[in-house]
Structure formats: C-alpha cells, structure tokens
Scaffold this motif. Structure first.
Motif, PDB file in Angstrom:
ATOM      1  N   SER A  30       1.959  -7.684  -6.939  1.00  0.00           N
ATOM      2  CA  SER A  30       2.144  -6.249  -6.723  1.00  0.00           C
ATOM      3  C   SER A  30       0.935  -5.477  -7.249  1.00  0.00           C
ATOM      4  CB  SER A  30       3.398  -5.769  -7.460  1.00  0.00           C
ATOM      5  OG  SER A  30       3.183  -5.855  -8.868  1.00  0.00           O
ATOM      6  N   GLU A  33       0.784  -5.785 -10.962  1.00  0.00           N
ATOM      7  CA  GLU A  33       0.271  -7.077 -11.411  1.00  0.00           C
ATOM      8  C   GLU A  33      -1.249  -7.166 -11.251  1.00  0.00           C
ATOM      9  OE1 GLU A  33       3.387 -10.509 -10.573  1.00  0.00           O
ATOM     10  OE2 GLU A  33       3.310  -9.055  -8.927  1.00  0.00           O
ATOM     11  N   ARG A  72      -1.765  -4.491   0.262  1.00  0.00           N
ATOM     12  CA  ARG A  72      -0.351  -4.683  -0.081  1.00  0.00           C
ATOM     13  C   ARG A  72       0.216  -6.009   0.415  1.00  0.00           C
ATOM     14  NH1 ARG A  72      -0.233   1.019   1.046  1.00  0.00           N
ATOM     15  NH2 ARG A  72       0.513   2.155  -0.780  1.00  0.00           N
ATOM     16  N   GLY A  75      -1.771  -8.868  -1.663  1.00  0.00           N
ATOM     17  CA  GLY A  75      -2.071  -8.667  -3.074  1.00  0.00           C
ATOM     18  C   GLY A  75      -3.538  -8.915  -3.384  1.00  0.00           C
TER      19      GLY A  75
END
Length: 148
Positions: A30, A33, A72, A75
């Motif tokens: 994400s 992260e 997205r 990642g």
C-alpha cells in the motif's frame, strides 16, 4: 494447393497434469507501506516543497522536473530527477566508460561501463534499495547499464 490444418498430423504423449499445484498469495504494498521508500527518495531528490497529484492509477509527488510516482495496482515506485542534468554540461557523467564494438553493428562502437565501475554502481544501487526497504532476499538485482 493450400495446406489445411488437417493435412498436418502431430502425435505425442500428453503431459502429466499434477494432482496438486502450489498456490501463492501475493500482497500489493500500500501507499503507507511504501511511505519510507517514498520519503527516502524524496530526501535524495530534495523534494522539500512538492505537490501531490492523485490520478486513477497512481500518485505523484513532484517538484518541477523531479518526482516520485507510486503505482496503486503494483505498489511499485518510479523516481526521477530531471534536474540532475543541470549539474553537468552534457549527457556525460563522472563514471568511467570504455568503448567496445557494437554486436548489432560491428562497424560502430558503443560506450559501456567497465566491470569495476559497473560493480561499484550496482553496490551503490543495492545500498539505496536496501535503505529504502525495497530489496528483499528473493529479489534479483539485474544490474546497472548505460542507457542508449
């Protein structure tokens, strides 16, 4: 006379299909992260004052011609510093290069990094990825090469 698919006969044993197959669960990192890596790249690129551009597939953190992009779906990150070009009078950089025959066109030569320079830059890149938390034990680092 045109050949038809039925004119060709291919015979062979069918492959054995295993009764069990491994299943892997893959987690896409994400934005949160990836935040430590984004912050590390922002620091390196000196993106103190930046704007955030939020698009459907990605988020950009940019400042002029430098920026970090977070995708997205995967990642993954893309970091770029176009301002670095201003530090040099032309496209040459302080890396040592040698010329060698071009395999695709033997009449021409191309510039390549000598092994010791390539290894130094590979280690530098690995250190950067490790600092950013992007280098896992399962990863394969393919190397560093001059762009064409």
């Amino acid at each position: 006379m045109a050949i038809q698919l039925n004119d060709i006969a291919i015979r062979g044993p069918l492959p054995e299909v295993p009764t069990e197959l491994p299943v892997f669960l893959v987690h896409t990192p994400s934005l949160e992260e990836r935040r430590p890596a984004i912050d590390r790249f922002r620091s390196l690129l000196k993106l103190d004052k930046f704007k955030t551009v939020d698009e459907d597939g990605s988020i950009f953190f940019e400042n002029g011609s430098a920026g970090v992009q977070f995708y997205r779906a995967s990642g993954s990150l893309w970091a770029e510093n176009g301002r670095a070009d201003a530090d040099f009078p032309d496209e040459r950089r302080p890396w040592r290069v040698v010329d060698e025959p071009d395999r695709d066109n033997p009449k021409n030569k191309k510039f390549v990094l000598p092994d010791e320079e390539r290894k130094r830059l590979v280690q530098q890149a690995k250190n950067l990825f490790a600092e950013a938390g992007l280098l896992s034990p399962e990863a394969h680092f393919s190397g560093v090469a001059l762009g064409v």
